[in-house]
Design a protein around this motif. Structure first.
Motif, PDB file in Angstrom:
ATOM      1  N   VAL A  37       0.825  -1.210   0.000  1.00  0.00           N
ATOM      2  CA  VAL A  37       0.000   0.000   0.000  1.00  0.00           C
ATOM      3  C   VAL A  37       0.857   1.257   0.000  1.00  0.00           C
ATOM      4  N   LEU A  38       1.921   1.243   0.785  1.00  0.00           N
ATOM      5  CA  LEU A  38       2.796   2.415   0.847  1.00  0.00           C
ATOM      6  C   LEU A  38       3.757   2.482  -0.333  1.00  0.00           C
ATOM      7  N   GLY A  39       3.952   1.349  -1.035  1.00  0.00           N
ATOM      8  CA  GLY A  39       4.873   1.326  -2.161  1.00  0.00           C
ATOM      9  C   GLY A  39       6.297   1.595  -1.745  1.00  0.00           C
ATOM     10  N   ILE A  40       6.764   0.897  -0.714  1.00  0.00           N
ATOM     11  CA  ILE A  40       8.086   1.145  -0.155  1.00  0.00           C
ATOM     12  C   ILE A  40       8.983  -0.070  -0.352  1.00  0.00           C
ATOM     13  N   SER A  41      10.272   0.153  -0.154  1.00  0.00           N
ATOM     14  CA  SER A  41      11.251  -0.935  -0.281  1.00  0.00           C
ATOM     15  C   SER A  41      11.329  -1.708   1.027  1.00  0.00           C
ATOM     16  N   GLN A  42      12.098  -2.789   1.002  1.00  0.00           N
ATOM     17  CA  GLN A  42      12.269  -3.598   2.215  1.00  0.00           C
ATOM     18  C   GLN A  42      13.014  -2.815   3.293  1.00  0.00           C
ATOM     19  N   VAL A  43      13.952  -1.951   2.878  1.00  0.00           N
ATOM     20  CA  VAL A  43      14.682  -1.133   3.848  1.00  0.00           C
ATOM     21  C   VAL A  43      13.732  -0.186   4.563  1.00  0.00           C
ATOM     22  N   GLN A  44      12.835   0.446   3.818  1.00  0.00           N
ATOM     23  CA  GLN A  44      11.869   1.357   4.431  1.00  0.00           C
ATOM     24  C   GLN A  44      10.889   0.609   5.341  1.00  0.00           C
ATOM     25  N   LEU A  45      10.494  -0.598   4.949  1.00  0.00           N
ATOM     26  CA  LEU A  45       9.637  -1.409   5.805  1.00  0.00           C
ATOM     27  C   LEU A  45      10.358  -1.768   7.104  1.00  0.00           C
ATOM     28  N   ASN A  46      11.654  -2.011   7.000  1.00  0.00           N
ATOM     29  CA  ASN A  46      12.439  -2.310   8.192  1.00  0.00           C
ATOM     30  C   ASN A  46      12.431  -1.134   9.159  1.00  0.00           C
ATOM     31  N   TYR A  47      12.490   0.076   8.630  1.00  0.00           N
ATOM     32  CA  TYR A  47      12.464   1.251   9.497  1.00  0.00           C
ATOM     33  C   TYR A  47      11.148   1.347  10.269  1.00  0.00           C
ATOM     34  N   LEU A  48      10.059   0.883   9.678  1.00  0.00           N
ATOM     35  CA  LEU A  48       8.777   0.893  10.377  1.00  0.00           C
ATOM     36  C   LEU A  48       8.788  -0.091  11.554  1.00  0.00           C
ATOM     37  N   SER A  49       9.374  -1.265  11.350  1.00  0.00           N
ATOM     38  CA  SER A  49       9.479  -2.219  12.467  1.00  0.00           C
ATOM     39  C   SER A  49      10.433  -1.702  13.537  1.00  0.00           C
ATOM     40  N   VAL A  50      11.477  -0.976  13.110  1.00  0.00           N
ATOM     41  CA  VAL A  50      12.393  -0.364  14.071  1.00  0.00           C
ATOM     42  C   VAL A  50      11.651   0.680  14.903  1.00  0.00           C
ATOM     43  N   ALA A  51      10.783   1.459  14.249  1.00  0.00           N
ATOM     44  CA  ALA A  51      10.013   2.481  14.974  1.00  0.00           C
ATOM     45  C   ALA A  51       9.159   1.847  16.057  1.00  0.00           C
ATOM     46  N   SER A  52       8.566   0.695  15.760  1.00  0.00           N
ATOM     47  CA  SER A  52       7.765  -0.003  16.765  1.00  0.00           C
ATOM     48  C   SER A  52       8.624  -0.462  17.941  1.00  0.00           C
ATOM     49  N   ASP A  53       9.830  -0.939  17.635  1.00  0.00           N
ATOM     50  CA  ASP A  53      10.722  -1.391  18.707  1.00  0.00           C
ATOM     51  C   ASP A  53      11.359  -0.231  19.462  1.00  0.00           C
ATOM     52  N   MET A  54      11.426   0.938  18.833  1.00  0.00           N
ATOM     53  CA  MET A  54      12.017   2.102  19.507  1.00  0.00           C
ATOM     54  C   MET A  54      11.191   2.540  20.706  1.00  0.00           C
ATOM     55  N   GLY A  55       9.929   2.124  20.747  1.00  0.00           N
ATOM     56  CA  GLY A  55       9.117   2.444  21.911  1.00  0.00           C
ATOM     57  C   GLY A  55       9.705   1.906  23.193  1.00  0.00           C
ATOM     58  N   LYS A  56      10.444   0.800  23.100  1.00  0.00           N
ATOM     59  CA  LYS A  56      11.072   0.216  24.297  1.00  0.00           C
ATOM     60  C   LYS A  56      12.182   1.112  24.823  1.00  0.00           C
ATOM     61  N   ALA A  57      12.829   1.867  23.925  1.00  0.00           N
ATOM     62  CA  ALA A  57      13.867   2.792  24.374  1.00  0.00           C
ATOM     63  C   ALA A  57      13.281   3.975  25.131  1.00  0.00           C
ATOM     64  N   LEU A  58      12.001   4.211  24.951  1.00  0.00           N
ATOM     65  CA  LEU A  58      11.320   5.296  25.655  1.00  0.00           C
ATOM     66  C   LEU A  58      10.513   4.777  26.841  1.00  0.00           C
ATOM     67  N   GLY A  59      10.845   3.577  27.298  1.00  0.00           N
ATOM     68  CA  GLY A  59      10.102   2.981  28.398  1.00  0.00           C
ATOM     69  C   GLY A  59      10.211   3.758  29.698  1.00  0.00           C
ATOM     70  N   TRP A  60      11.289   4.526  29.862  1.00  0.00           N
ATOM     71  CA  TRP A  60      11.444   5.304  31.089  1.00  0.00           C
ATOM     72  C   TRP A  60      10.328   6.336  31.242  1.00  0.00           C
ATOM     73  N   CYS A  61       9.700   6.740  30.128  1.00  0.00           N
ATOM     74  CA  CYS A  61       8.616   7.722  30.210  1.00  0.00           C
ATOM     75  C   CYS A  61       7.443   7.184  31.024  1.00  0.00           C
ATOM     76  N   SER A  62       7.164   5.901  30.880  1.00  0.00           N
ATOM     77  CA  SER A  62       6.061   5.313  31.643  1.00  0.00           C
ATOM     78  C   SER A  62       6.366   5.315  33.132  1.00  0.00           C
ATOM     79  N   GLY A  63       7.632   5.065  33.488  1.00  0.00           N
ATOM     80  CA  GLY A  63       8.008   5.120  34.896  1.00  0.00           C
ATOM     81  C   GLY A  63       7.892   6.520  35.470  1.00  0.00           C
ATOM     82  N   VAL A  64       8.271   7.516  34.679  1.00  0.00           N
ATOM     83  CA  VAL A  64       8.149   8.901  35.132  1.00  0.00           C
ATOM     84  C   VAL A  64       6.684   9.288  35.282  1.00  0.00           C
ATOM     85  N   SER A  65       5.847   8.828  34.369  1.00  0.00           N
ATOM     86  CA  SER A  65       4.423   9.168  34.434  1.00  0.00           C
ATOM     87  C   SER A  65       3.765   8.606  35.688  1.00  0.00           C
ATOM     88  N   LEU A  66       4.268   7.467  36.181  1.00  0.00           N
ATOM     89  CA  LEU A  66       3.713   6.884  37.402  1.00  0.00           C
ATOM     90  C   LEU A  66       3.998   7.737  38.635  1.00  0.00           C
TER      91      LEU A  66
END
Length: 583
Positions: A37-66
């Protein structure tokens, strides 16, 4: 008694949250459609999966919010992040709206953050209400995160088996619905109270029952999910799965019945004391430190005498030292900054100076993380090998095997009295299947090898993901585990980027020999053939061997601390039992 029943309801709620919020596991189910649908390459698709995993690097935000919001607010913040992130992606994949690639990247990042925030909520609930059995509570709840893909597959097949885009729709709504169900137990949390030793031992029997039920649930989803391609069968299987997940609701009744039986028939329940699971908890850590301090002077004296003895006998051994120079260097590395005490608190600054931490980081980075990247690429792997119709079943297989791997991470706690082995040693054993799996995948592109490799990687990575929380707590301190574990899992987005980029570059480099042009909205490439991922499997196999070597070094460096802790714990138990007998 009411507080005890509410405590078990908290555990059931945490289990439900984990079971229905592992939405990153089904990325492979819809990634090919999203790529087209997006008409992207495999490298660009990989960046989307990386973006999903990057949420784990921001996990400290949830601790601060508590620190500023109650737990239920943080839970619903995570739910609405997923609703917004996955919901808009579903509109895009349905071609109802059109968004630029950068916006889709940010939506994937937001959706990934929601997963990490849900995990934080579950960790806090388990640690707060199961302080003595913390390791068992964490391993049990985290293991259910591995069945998310299998559950979502059942729900999707029960609605429309031919529509892979429905996974995004489910990812947006199901966690929000689950948060609503878990709201009442979270709002009615019992006050935190320390339990006597007898109550802790009795709780261990309930954990045994829950783990047996979890194994039954995993076998049910693994063996019967292949029959869910038909809508009517899928709905029947979904009802059965929901019944298994709601069965733990009988725990409050079990707590009441157990307390009533203990009060009315105390003599018949004395044997419960012999059925225990000994965990490495905070109190044991403090006792261990005291015992270490007492014996430290004796050890120092022995070390001094050994040094003098070595110096007196060092003449005439120069040639041997040169010959075994490499082994002497290895020995120095093994002894440098070695951990001698389990549970010693490490600040972030001290943590990054530890050799043991970086060995642990490398083992996770080259072991568990590479398994997660493999699961993200399962859609393209199966498609390139000509098994596009098997993508959903492969995702379910990986998810179910990851679930069993997470359950196996509780083995050190259940087998402690019979077979004691350092938890870092179990981590080493768990990483062995990963290089074997990649060797199988590189040598053959058959369906049998694909399924075998996927299962082995799922078990291995699942064990690592679940055991990491306990290992971090034991090696670097339970009170600092939240911060230190978030530092550890920064390797996930880094590994997702590097390993995924490697796979994408190899995939796109095959363009020309076995590539089909796909033209929907834009031009997208499609690689077919075993060569699309063979070189990637070889590289990933070599990297996983590095992770295996790192875990071996970590085990060799930490086993002394684990063995010393176990000896001191055994001595303490013998002393306490003798005092009780004499009194």
């Amino acid at each position: 008694m009411v507080a005890q029943s509410r405590k078990w309801m908290i555990l059931v709620a945490a289990t439900w949250i984990q079971a229905f919020t592992g939405t990153n596991f089904d990325f492979a189910s819809y990634s090919s459609d999203l790529k087209s649908v997006l008409g992207i390459s495999q490298v660009q698709l990989n960046y989307l999966s990386v973006a999903s995993d990057m949420g784990k690097a921001l996990g400290w935000c949830s601790g601060v919010s508590l620190m500023y919001f109650p737990l239920w607010v943080v839970m619903f913040m995570a739910a609405f992040m997923g609703l917004f992130g996955y919901g808009l992606q579903w509109f895009v994949i349905q071609r109802l709206i059109s968004l630029p690639y950068v916006m889709v990247f940010l939506l994937c990042l937001l959706a990934g953050c929601s997963i990490c925030w849900f995990n934080t909520v579950c960790y806090v609930l388990c640690i707060r209400h199961f302080q003595a059995n913390r390791a068992l509570a964490l391993s049990l709840t985290v293991s259910f995160n591995g069945v998310s893909a299998a559950l979502y597959t059942l729900i999707a097949n029960a609605i429309n088996p031919s529509d892979d885009t429905i996974y995004l729709f489910l990812n947006a709504l199901v966690p929000l619905f689950t948060s609503g169900l878990a709201l009442i137990p979270v709002l009615r949390q019992p006050p935190v109270q320390s339990l006597p030793a007898e109550a802790t031992r009795r709780d261990s029997m309930i954990f045994l029952f829950l783990n047996i039920l979890a194994v039954v649930t995993g076998i049910y989803l693994l063996l019967l999910n292949s029959l869910s391609s038909d809508v009517s069968k899928a709905r029947t299987l979904l009802v059965g799965a929901i019944c298994l997940l709601t069965l733990p609701l009988c725990l409050p009744g079990m707590a009441y019945a157990r307390e009533w039986a203990r009060r009315n028939f105390p003599s018949s329940l004395r044997s419960e004391n012999s059925s225990t699971f000994n965990l490495v908890d905070t109190d044991d850590f403090e006792l261990h430190k005291e015992l270490i301090d007492v014996s430290e002077n004796a050890n120092a004296t022995k070390a001094t005498n050994a040094t003098n003895s070595t110096n007196s006998n060092s003449y005439g051994l120069v040639d041997k030292e040169r010959f075994f120079g490499c082994f002497a260097c290895f020995g120095k590395v093994m002894e440098k900054d070695r951990l001698t005490v389990l549970g010693e608190e490490h600040s972030a600054r001290l943590l990054v100076r530890r050799w043991d931490f970086w060995l642990y980081y490398a083992a996770y980075f080259c072991g568990g993380t590479i398994g997660l990247v493999y699961s993200n690429n399962l859609g393209q792997i199966s498609q390139s090998l000509g098994y596009s119709s098997l993508t959903t079943s492969l995702v379910t297989l990986y998810s179910s095997c990851s679930f069993f791997g997470r359950l196996l991470s509780a083995a050190p706690d259940f087998l402690r009295d019979k077979v004691y082995f350092a938890r870092t040693g179990w981590l080493l054993v768990a990483l062995v299947p990963t290089p074997i799996a990649f060797i199988l995948l590189a040598t053959s592109g058959s369906e049998a090898m694909l399924r075998a490799g996927t299962g082995l990687i799922g078990i291995s990575s699942g064990f690592v993901f679940s055991a990491a929380v306990s290992v971090t707590s034991e090696l670097f301190g339970p009170n600092s585990a939240g911060v230190n574990h978030n530092i550890l899992i920064t390797n996930i987005p880094i590994g997702s980027l590097l390993y995924g980029l490697l796979a994408a570059l190899v995939y796109d480099s095959n363009d020309g020999s076995s590539t089909t042009s796909v033209s929907l909205l834009k031009e997208a490439t499609l690689c077919m053939g075993s060569s699309c991922y063979r070189q990637t499997f070889i590289w990933w196999g070599c990297i996983s061997i590095v992770g295996l070597a790192s875990s071996l070094l970590l085990f060799l460096r930490t086993r002394t601390a684990y063995n010393r802790f176990e000896r001191n714990r055994t001595k303490t138990q013998v002393t306490q039992s003798s005092l009780q007998t004499s009194s």
